[in-house]
Design an enzyme around this catalytic site. Structure first.
Site, PDB file in Angstrom:
ATOM      1  N   HIS A 134      23.909 103.127  63.453  1.00 55.41           N
ATOM      2  CA  HIS A 134      23.223 101.894  63.358  1.00 55.41           C
ATOM      3  C   HIS A 134      23.657 100.511  64.193  1.00 55.41           C
ATOM      4  O   HIS A 134      25.013 100.547  64.583  1.00 55.41           O
ATOM      5  CB  HIS A 134      23.118 101.371  61.900  1.00 55.41           C
ATOM      6  CG  HIS A 134      22.229 102.270  60.812  1.00 55.41           C
ATOM      7  ND1 HIS A 134      21.772 101.848  59.593  1.00 55.41           N
ATOM      8  CD2 HIS A 134      21.403 103.336  61.240  1.00 55.41           C
ATOM      9  CE1 HIS A 134      20.984 103.082  59.279  1.00 55.41           C
ATOM     10  NE2 HIS A 134      20.705 103.640  60.166  1.00 55.41           N
ATOM     11  N   GLU A 188      24.383  97.699  63.439  1.00 50.64           N
ATOM     12  CA  GLU A 188      25.577  96.836  63.061  1.00 50.64           C
ATOM     13  C   GLU A 188      26.774  97.530  62.924  1.00 50.64           C
ATOM     14  O   GLU A 188      28.049  96.889  63.332  1.00 50.64           O
ATOM     15  CB  GLU A 188      25.175  96.722  61.456  1.00 50.64           C
ATOM     16  CG  GLU A 188      23.807  95.929  61.153  1.00 50.64           C
ATOM     17  CD  GLU A 188      22.659  96.708  61.112  1.00 50.64           C
ATOM     18  OE1 GLU A 188      22.367  97.853  61.822  1.00 50.64           O
ATOM     19  OE2 GLU A 188      21.818  96.560  59.868  1.00 50.64           O
ATOM     20  N   CYS A 214      20.509  97.982  55.890  1.00 52.59           N
ATOM     21  CA  CYS A 214      20.365  99.067  55.079  1.00 52.59           C
ATOM     22  C   CYS A 214      21.708  98.903  54.113  1.00 52.59           C
ATOM     23  O   CYS A 214      22.550  98.201  54.072  1.00 52.59           O
ATOM     24  CB  CYS A 214      20.326 100.192  55.778  1.00 52.59           C
ATOM     25  SG  CYS A 214      21.968 100.867  56.493  1.00 52.59           S
ATOM     26  N   CYS A 233      25.020  99.523  55.869  1.00 58.44           N
ATOM     27  CA  CYS A 233      25.585  98.606  56.673  1.00 58.44           C
ATOM     28  C   CYS A 233      25.726  97.279  55.959  1.00 58.44           C
ATOM     29  O   CYS A 233      26.858  96.714  56.147  1.00 58.44           O
ATOM     30  CB  CYS A 233      24.455  98.246  57.993  1.00 58.44           C
ATOM     31  SG  CYS A 233      24.350  99.429  58.998  1.00 58.44           S
TER      32      CYS A 233
HETATM   33 ZN   LIG Z   1      22.105 100.344  58.666  1.00 53.33          ZN
END
Ligand SMILES: [Zn+2]
Length: 165
Positions: free
Chosen positions: A56, A58, A86, A89
């Site tokens: 991801h 992040e 999410c 993260c």
């Molecule tokens: Zn995430």
């Protein structure tokens, strides 16, 4: 022309990162991490490219920022993300003790920065994040809807091709 605020300026850079994800066929989500008014790390979603949920935007940006800072804590940083984080993260953001997060568009189906959960601001944890939402929101959400629109169109075209054969 309207002048961009400091937050908008950094969100613009996060949007530029998101477009890099789109260019490699990943969902356009981008992130930058700022310290002392300077961008110290950038990241964009590579979940599909790298075949791992750990890619991801992040988390990739956080890894770089930590390498630069030589610390697992990112205590003087602000994170800019085009989409609400999410659960994974948001958890990492709290773990790294990032003091402030700026979000472009919200994600009612999966977001954990206030939509489904607000992991960033639970008083039960030892760290709470200051959250700013809705910075360049329209641009961020339109970028995502355009991506999914194109994806659906491609799928439709593929189906049509198959049925013609
Ligand atoms: Zn995430």
């Amino acid at each position: 022309m309207r002048k961009y605020t400091e937050d908008e300026k950094f969100m613009k850079e996060a949007i530029r990162q998101a477009k890099k994800a789109e260019a490699i066929g990943d969902v356009p989500i981008g992130c930058v991490i700022v310290s002392d008014g300077r961008i110290i790390a950038r990241g964009y979603n590579k979940r599909n490219r790298n075949k791992t949920v750990l890619a991801h935007a992040e988390l990739l940006a956080m890894s770089k920022a930590c390498r630069k800072a030589g610390d697992w804590r990112l205590e003087d940083c602000t994170m800019y993300i085009t989409l609400e984080p999410c659960q994974m993260c948001a958890g990492a953001i709290v773990q790294a003790r990032i003091p402030r997060v700026v979000i472009g568009s919200m994600n009612p189906k999966a977001g954990c920065g206030g939509s489904i959960l607000n992991l960033l601001q639970m008083k039960e944890f030892n760290h709470q994040v200051e959250v700013t939402r809705g910075v360049l929101e329209e641009e961020c959400s339109e970028m995502l809807s355009a991506f999914f629109r194109k994806l659906r169109q491609k799928k439709k075209e593929k189906k049509a091709e198959v049925s013609e054969q």
